[in-house]
Motif scaffolding. Sequence first.
Motif, PDB file in Angstrom:
ATOM      1  N   ILE A  48       3.195   3.198  14.303  1.00  0.00           N
ATOM      2  CA  ILE A  48       2.028   2.380  14.643  1.00  0.00           C
ATOM      3  C   ILE A  48       1.892   2.359  16.159  1.00  0.00           C
ATOM      4  CG2 ILE A  48       0.908   0.121  14.411  1.00  0.00           C
ATOM      5  CD1 ILE A  48       2.871  -0.473  12.108  1.00  0.00           C
ATOM      6  N   GLU A  49       0.680   2.578  16.646  1.00  0.00           N
ATOM      7  CA  GLU A  49       0.446   2.519  18.085  1.00  0.00           C
ATOM      8  C   GLU A  49      -0.872   1.814  18.362  1.00  0.00           C
ATOM      9  OE1 GLU A  49       0.589   6.678  19.135  1.00  0.00           O
ATOM     10  OE2 GLU A  49      -1.562   6.923  18.829  1.00  0.00           O
ATOM     11  N   ALA A  50      -0.984   1.243  19.559  1.00  0.00           N
ATOM     12  CA  ALA A  50      -2.185   0.494  19.933  1.00  0.00           C
ATOM     13  C   ALA A  50      -2.556   0.816  21.374  1.00  0.00           C
ATOM     14  CB  ALA A  50      -1.949  -1.004  19.768  1.00  0.00           C
ATOM     15  N   ASP A  51      -3.871   0.683  21.701  1.00  0.00           N
ATOM     16  CA  ASP A  51      -4.310   0.899  23.071  1.00  0.00           C
ATOM     17  C   ASP A  51      -4.396  -0.448  23.790  1.00  0.00           C
ATOM     18  OD1 ASP A  51      -6.647  -0.339  22.217  1.00  0.00           O
ATOM     19  OD2 ASP A  51      -7.788   1.532  22.064  1.00  0.00           O
ATOM     20  N   ASN A  52      -4.923  -0.439  25.003  1.00  0.00           N
ATOM     21  CA  ASN A  52      -4.997  -1.657  25.817  1.00  0.00           C
ATOM     22  C   ASN A  52      -5.915  -2.718  25.216  1.00  0.00           C
ATOM     23  OD1 ASN A  52      -3.266  -0.531  27.675  1.00  0.00           O
ATOM     24  ND2 ASN A  52      -4.919   0.407  28.866  1.00  0.00           N
ATOM     25  N   LYS A  53      -6.809  -2.298  24.322  1.00  0.00           N
ATOM     26  CA  LYS A  53      -7.735  -3.244  23.688  1.00  0.00           C
ATOM     27  C   LYS A  53      -7.228  -3.678  22.307  1.00  0.00           C
ATOM     28  CE  LYS A  53     -11.782  -1.312  26.049  1.00  0.00           C
ATOM     29  NZ  LYS A  53     -13.120  -0.688  25.886  1.00  0.00           N
ATOM     30  N   SER A  54      -5.973  -3.365  22.049  1.00  0.00           N
ATOM     31  CA  SER A  54      -5.330  -3.732  20.776  1.00  0.00           C
ATOM     32  C   SER A  54      -5.931  -3.026  19.568  1.00  0.00           C
ATOM     33  CB  SER A  54      -5.374  -5.260  20.561  1.00  0.00           C
ATOM     34  OG  SER A  54      -4.649  -5.906  21.589  1.00  0.00           O
ATOM     35  N   ASN A  55      -6.593  -1.894  19.790  1.00  0.00           N
ATOM     36  CA  ASN A  55      -7.066  -1.070  18.674  1.00  0.00           C
ATOM     37  C   ASN A  55      -5.872  -0.275  18.149  1.00  0.00           C
ATOM     38  OD1 ASN A  55      -9.850  -1.791  18.859  1.00  0.00           O
ATOM     39  ND2 ASN A  55     -10.017  -0.479  20.663  1.00  0.00           N
ATOM     40  N   ALA A  56      -5.523  -0.509  16.897  1.00  0.00           N
ATOM     41  CA  ALA A  56      -4.313   0.091  16.339  1.00  0.00           C
ATOM     42  C   ALA A  56      -4.619   1.340  15.517  1.00  0.00           C
ATOM     43  CB  ALA A  56      -3.570  -0.922  15.489  1.00  0.00           C
ATOM     44  N   LYS A  57      -3.724   2.301  15.635  1.00  0.00           N
ATOM     45  CA  LYS A  57      -3.768   3.522  14.832  1.00  0.00           C
ATOM     46  C   LYS A  57      -2.428   3.666  14.122  1.00  0.00           C
ATOM     47  CE  LYS A  57      -7.696   5.571  16.422  1.00  0.00           C
ATOM     48  NZ  LYS A  57      -8.781   6.138  15.599  1.00  0.00           N
ATOM     49  N   VAL A  58      -2.465   4.279  12.960  1.00  0.00           N
ATOM     50  CA  VAL A  58      -1.223   4.524  12.236  1.00  0.00           C
ATOM     51  C   VAL A  58      -1.092   6.017  11.930  1.00  0.00           C
ATOM     52  CG1 VAL A  58      -0.938   2.241  11.204  1.00  0.00           C
ATOM     53  CG2 VAL A  58      -2.413   3.900  10.065  1.00  0.00           C
ATOM     54  N   ARG A  59       0.110   6.516  12.151  1.00  0.00           N
ATOM     55  CA  ARG A  59       0.422   7.877  11.715  1.00  0.00           C
ATOM     56  C   ARG A  59       1.015   7.740  10.326  1.00  0.00           C
ATOM     57  NH1 ARG A  59       1.614  13.182  12.872  1.00  0.00           N
ATOM     58  NH2 ARG A  59       3.582  13.988  12.072  1.00  0.00           N
ATOM     59  N   VAL A  60       0.432   8.438   9.364  1.00  0.00           N
ATOM     60  CA  VAL A  60       0.848   8.283   7.975  1.00  0.00           C
ATOM     61  C   VAL A  60       1.240   9.616   7.351  1.00  0.00           C
ATOM     62  CG1 VAL A  60      -0.633   6.254   7.648  1.00  0.00           C
ATOM     63  CG2 VAL A  60      -1.511   8.530   7.055  1.00  0.00           C
ATOM     64  N   ARG A  61       2.039   9.504   6.323  1.00  0.00           N
ATOM     65  CA  ARG A  61       2.362  10.642   5.462  1.00  0.00           C
ATOM     66  C   ARG A  61       1.766  10.324   4.105  1.00  0.00           C
ATOM     67  NH1 ARG A  61       8.441  13.122   4.237  1.00  0.00           N
ATOM     68  NH2 ARG A  61       7.731  14.948   3.033  1.00  0.00           N
ATOM     69  N   TRP A  62       0.872  11.185   3.638  1.00  0.00           N
ATOM     70  CA  TRP A  62       0.105  10.894   2.428  1.00  0.00           C
ATOM     71  C   TRP A  62       0.907  11.128   1.159  1.00  0.00           C
ATOM     72  CZ3 TRP A  62      -3.990   8.164   3.274  1.00  0.00           C
ATOM     73  CH2 TRP A  62      -4.804   8.388   4.389  1.00  0.00           C
ATOM     74  N   TYR A  63       0.677  10.243   0.185  1.00  0.00           N
ATOM     75  CA  TYR A  63       1.072  10.494  -1.197  1.00  0.00           C
ATOM     76  C   TYR A  63      -0.143  11.062  -1.919  1.00  0.00           C
ATOM     77  CZ  TYR A  63       5.421   7.779  -0.861  1.00  0.00           C
ATOM     78  OH  TYR A  63       6.675   7.327  -0.536  1.00  0.00           O
ATOM     79  N   TYR A  64       0.069  12.063  -2.738  1.00  0.00           N
ATOM     80  CA  TYR A  64      -1.000  12.627  -3.555  1.00  0.00           C
ATOM     81  C   TYR A  64      -0.853  12.136  -4.985  1.00  0.00           C
ATOM     82  CZ  TYR A  64      -2.557  16.148  -0.117  1.00  0.00           C
ATOM     83  OH  TYR A  64      -3.068  16.781   0.983  1.00  0.00           O
ATOM     84  N   ARG A  65      -1.973  11.864  -5.637  1.00  0.00           N
ATOM     85  CA  ARG A  65      -1.963  11.630  -7.076  1.00  0.00           C
ATOM     86  C   ARG A  65      -1.949  12.994  -7.773  1.00  0.00           C
ATOM     87  NH1 ARG A  65      -4.817   7.173  -5.170  1.00  0.00           N
ATOM     88  NH2 ARG A  65      -4.180   5.189  -6.120  1.00  0.00           N
ATOM     89  N   PRO A  66      -1.433  13.054  -9.014  1.00  0.00           N
ATOM     90  CA  PRO A  66      -1.377  14.344  -9.712  1.00  0.00           C
ATOM     91  C   PRO A  66      -2.710  15.077  -9.733  1.00  0.00           C
ATOM     92  CG  PRO A  66      -0.058  12.757 -10.888  1.00  0.00           C
ATOM     93  CD  PRO A  66      -0.757  11.993  -9.794  1.00  0.00           C
ATOM     94  N   GLU A  67      -3.813  14.350  -9.947  1.00  0.00           N
ATOM     95  CA  GLU A  67      -5.124  15.008 -10.022  1.00  0.00           C
ATOM     96  C   GLU A  67      -5.585  15.555  -8.677  1.00  0.00           C
ATOM     97  OE1 GLU A  67      -5.830  10.466 -10.210  1.00  0.00           O
ATOM     98  OE2 GLU A  67      -4.393  11.943 -10.999  1.00  0.00           O
ATOM     99  N   GLU A  68      -4.936  15.147  -7.594  1.00  0.00           N
ATOM    100  CA  GLU A  68      -5.278  15.649  -6.264  1.00  0.00           C
ATOM    101  C   GLU A  68      -4.468  16.886  -5.884  1.00  0.00           C
ATOM    102  OE1 GLU A  68      -6.345  11.250  -4.340  1.00  0.00           O
ATOM    103  OE2 GLU A  68      -4.316  12.063  -4.201  1.00  0.00           O
ATOM    104  N   SER A  69      -3.505  17.246  -6.724  1.00  0.00           N
ATOM    105  CA  SER A  69      -2.667  18.405  -6.448  1.00  0.00           C
ATOM    106  C   SER A  69      -3.330  19.676  -6.963  1.00  0.00           C
ATOM    107  CB  SER A  69      -1.292  18.236  -7.098  1.00  0.00           C
ATOM    108  OG  SER A  69      -1.408  18.286  -8.517  1.00  0.00           O
ATOM    109  N   ILE A  70      -2.830  20.798  -6.527  1.00  0.00           N
ATOM    110  CA  ILE A  70      -3.412  22.090  -6.915  1.00  0.00           C
ATOM    111  C   ILE A  70      -3.334  22.301  -8.427  1.00  0.00           C
ATOM    112  CG2 ILE A  70      -3.086  24.597  -6.746  1.00  0.00           C
ATOM    113  CD1 ILE A  70      -2.329  24.194  -3.804  1.00  0.00           C
ATOM    114  N   GLY A  71      -2.218  21.921  -9.046  1.00  0.00           N
ATOM    115  CA  GLY A  71      -2.062  22.121 -10.487  1.00  0.00           C
ATOM    116  C   GLY A  71      -2.758  21.076 -11.337  1.00  0.00           C
ATOM    117  N   GLY A  72      -3.146  19.947 -10.717  1.00  0.00           N
ATOM    118  CA  GLY A  72      -3.825  18.893 -11.459  1.00  0.00           C
ATOM    119  C   GLY A  72      -2.865  18.028 -12.270  1.00  0.00           C
ATOM    120  N   ARG A  73      -3.418  17.053 -12.942  1.00  0.00           N
ATOM    121  CA  ARG A  73      -2.614  16.134 -13.764  1.00  0.00           C
ATOM    122  C   ARG A  73      -2.169  16.831 -15.044  1.00  0.00           C
ATOM    123  NH1 ARG A  73      -1.289  10.928 -14.280  1.00  0.00           N
ATOM    124  NH2 ARG A  73      -2.432  10.324 -12.397  1.00  0.00           N
ATOM    125  N   ARG A  74      -0.887  16.625 -15.386  1.00  0.00           N
ATOM    126  CA  ARG A  74      -0.333  17.193 -16.613  1.00  0.00           C
ATOM    127  C   ARG A  74       0.137  16.077 -17.533  1.00  0.00           C
ATOM    128  NH1 ARG A  74       3.785  21.897 -15.214  1.00  0.00           N
ATOM    129  NH2 ARG A  74       3.576  22.139 -17.489  1.00  0.00           N
TER     130      ARG A  74
END
Length: 216
Positions: A48-74
């Motif tokens: 988590i990081e913020a600038d001088n105006k307290s605007n915050a940004k987050v660096r994230v690592r995404w979780y994918y749902r099965p239907e969002e994967s190349i093989g799809g939901r099984r």
Amino acid sequence: MAKTRPGKKDVDSYTIRGTNKVVRAGDCVLMRPSDVGKPQYVARIEKIEADNKSNAKVRVRWYYRPEESIGGRRQFHGSKELFLSDHYDVQSANTIEGKCVVHSFKNYTKLENVGAEDYYCRFEYKAATGAFTPDRVAVYCKCEMPYNPDDLMVQCEDCKDWFHPACVDISNEVAKKLERYICSECSADEDVKKPQNSVSASPADDAKADTKRRKK
């Protein structure tokens, strides 16, 4: 570890807008989707990081749902299953809508009750190639499918294998009432006809999985 961008400073926490919920690096969060009507995105906060105006940004690592994967939901993918991807991103902290918990598969199957914010992950996922780690998991039943914690299964008292009721011509209603089950192969070996009763449980109770079936 990612470097802090110029004009930004690392912060320990962020309070989700409109709530008193505090998130920190390592927490899993629900994030506003880009399209209305889609389910919330799930991510793990890396920084988590913020600038001088307290605007915050987050660096994230995404979780994918099965239907969002190349093989799809099984068939064996549970309704609360997620894949931890190698897809990282930087997002406005304002897009965080809530917190959630992504359990290990083992811990998820031990839950007595599953809440709306409970998920589980048993695979890591490479977004570019569609590859999974691990690439092999235990399979059960005649259908040789990995365990789906949403599905009821019965265990043969003799061979200790697990079966979906439908795969052995038993209804779920009957399976839930039975106290013992002997599969057809073991019945044939013992020259025993259909059992009177059957165990209603799941592979999560088995020593192979070393976990306990959780209630819905």
